[in-house]
Design an enzyme around this catalytic site. Structure first.
Site, PDB file in Angstrom:
ATOM      1  N   GLY A 305      52.494  20.538  30.130  1.00  0.00           N
ATOM      2  CA  GLY A 305      53.801  20.526  29.465  1.00  0.00           C
ATOM      3  C   GLY A 305      54.203  19.110  29.125  1.00  0.00           C
ATOM      4  O   GLY A 305      53.352  18.251  28.872  1.00  0.00           O
ATOM      5  N   GLU A 306      55.508  18.857  29.092  1.00  0.00           N
ATOM      6  CA  GLU A 306      56.118  17.547  28.794  1.00  0.00           C
ATOM      7  C   GLU A 306      55.560  16.897  27.530  1.00  0.00           C
ATOM      8  O   GLU A 306      55.504  15.679  27.418  1.00  0.00           O
ATOM      9  CB  GLU A 306      56.009  16.602  29.992  1.00  0.00           C
ATOM     10  CG  GLU A 306      54.625  16.146  30.400  1.00  0.00           C
ATOM     11  CD  GLU A 306      54.589  15.347  31.703  1.00  0.00           C
ATOM     12  OE1 GLU A 306      53.913  14.291  31.721  1.00  0.00           O
ATOM     13  OE2 GLU A 306      55.212  15.778  32.696  1.00  0.00           O
TER      14      GLU A 306
END
Length: 342
Positions: A305-306
């Protein structure tokens, strides 16, 4: 754009009036590509990436000078159901890590000279547990959507979206199941690393949420409100605003894709300004990309993610633009082209 969305009807009106890409710029880009010192089509998707960027940037030779990465962070009441291997306080701790420059996305943003902005969304106030109530009121959902739309920079050649929120793969699974059909098992994956009985519990939780909200979540915005989270609503708002400004977007993983599915469910062309940076190891992501008609640039088994997968794919976009802008034409290089070489 001109003002914040006041209600869901404002959003529906905006989604009905989405701009199209420029047609002249890609045509000129294709004309230039045909004269470059290479066989036609020999750079594969690097060529189609350039044409995509040209259409949305409305310039024949695209630029990647102003790249912005927005990371939205939020907390989810559904974590009370034990759906994550990590406690909810990790969201706040990771926001602090982003701000100190210690996360993977910080290194990738630095590598690609991309501006990185971290946007926490009421971390002290998680959404409601969607197994017992709608995750957000309409006002709360609108506030998050407007926060995302308002975060899109005025000057931007390319936008990347990322997220941080313990429990958000559970939320993404519930939202995609509601929007695209199928059962919880089709969409639920390990997320932060749950397996066995914990994974079975996560599936049960998503099933419970889908049963509770049922037909009420058939409308995409209602599905977002009832089963989503603030960071997903914000990413939906940013995707919509980017489209309204003709800013191309490089998508990250499963959670970002779930936010994108809301826009695609409201308007079948809603994600035409987007490219999929990668396909996540989260099982539902490949299924989601197929449903959205998106072909990922990379498949590296990532599931952080991120915006880390999208930021890794930035290298592909930079390669595409560098070749298109910098290569010599046959005439400039004094090289015989295909027709001359017969």
């Amino acid at each position: 754009m001109d003002s914040e969305f006041k209600n869901f009807d404002d959003i529906r009106k905006a989604v009905a009036r989405l701009p199209s890409p420029d047609s002249a710029a890609p045509s000129v880009a294709r004309g230039r590509d045909a004269t470059l010192t290479k066989p036609t089509g020999s750079l594969g998707r690097l060529e189609s990436v350039v044409f995509h960027l040209a259409g949305w940037q409305r310039r024949a030779i695209p630029k990647l000078d102003a790249i912005h990465i927005l990371i939205f962070a939020a907390n989810h009441g559904v974590t009370a159901q034990g759906v994550s291997a990590f406690p909810a306080e990790v969201t706040t701790q990771m926001v602090a890590n982003f701000r100190r420059g210690g996360a993977a996305i910080n290194q990738l943003a630095r590598l690609h000279d991309a501006a990185l902005t971290i946007i926490p969304l009421e971390l002290e106030r998680p959404t409601a547990d969607f197994t017992s109530a709608p995750a957000m009121s309409e006002a709360e959902c609108l506030a998050a959507i407007n926060a995302g739309a308002g975060a899109v920079p005025e000057s931007c050649d390319l936008l990347l979206l990322g997220e941080m929120g313990i429990g958000n793969t559970t939320v993404a699974a519930a939202l995609t199941a509601s929007l695209l059909g199928g059962n919880a098992k089709d969409w639920v994956g390990p997320g932060t690393g749950v397996g066995g009985a914990a994974l079975a519990n996560k599936i049960r939780v998503v099933e419970q949420g889908l049963r509770l909200h049922g037909d009420s979540a058939r409308d995409p915005l209602e599905a977002l409100r009832r089963l989503g989270g603030r960071e997903l609503a914000a990413m939906f708002g940013a995707l919509l605003e980017a489209r309204r400004r003709s800013v191309p977007v490089l998508l990250d993983g499963f959670v970002v894709g779930a936010a994108g599915a809301v826009l695609a469910s409201l308007n079948a062309t809603g994600l035409d300004h987007c490219l999929a940076g990668h396909v996540s190891a989260e099982p539902g992501h490949r299924r989601l990309l197929e449903a959205l008609g998106q072909s990922p640039l990379l498949d590296l088994g990532m599931r952080l993610g991120e915006a880390s997968g999208a930021a890794t794919a930035l290298g592909v976009l930079r390669a595409a633009v560098a070749c298109h802008a910098g290569m010599a034409t046959f005439a400039e290089a004094g090289v015989s082209d295909r027709d001359q070489g017969r």
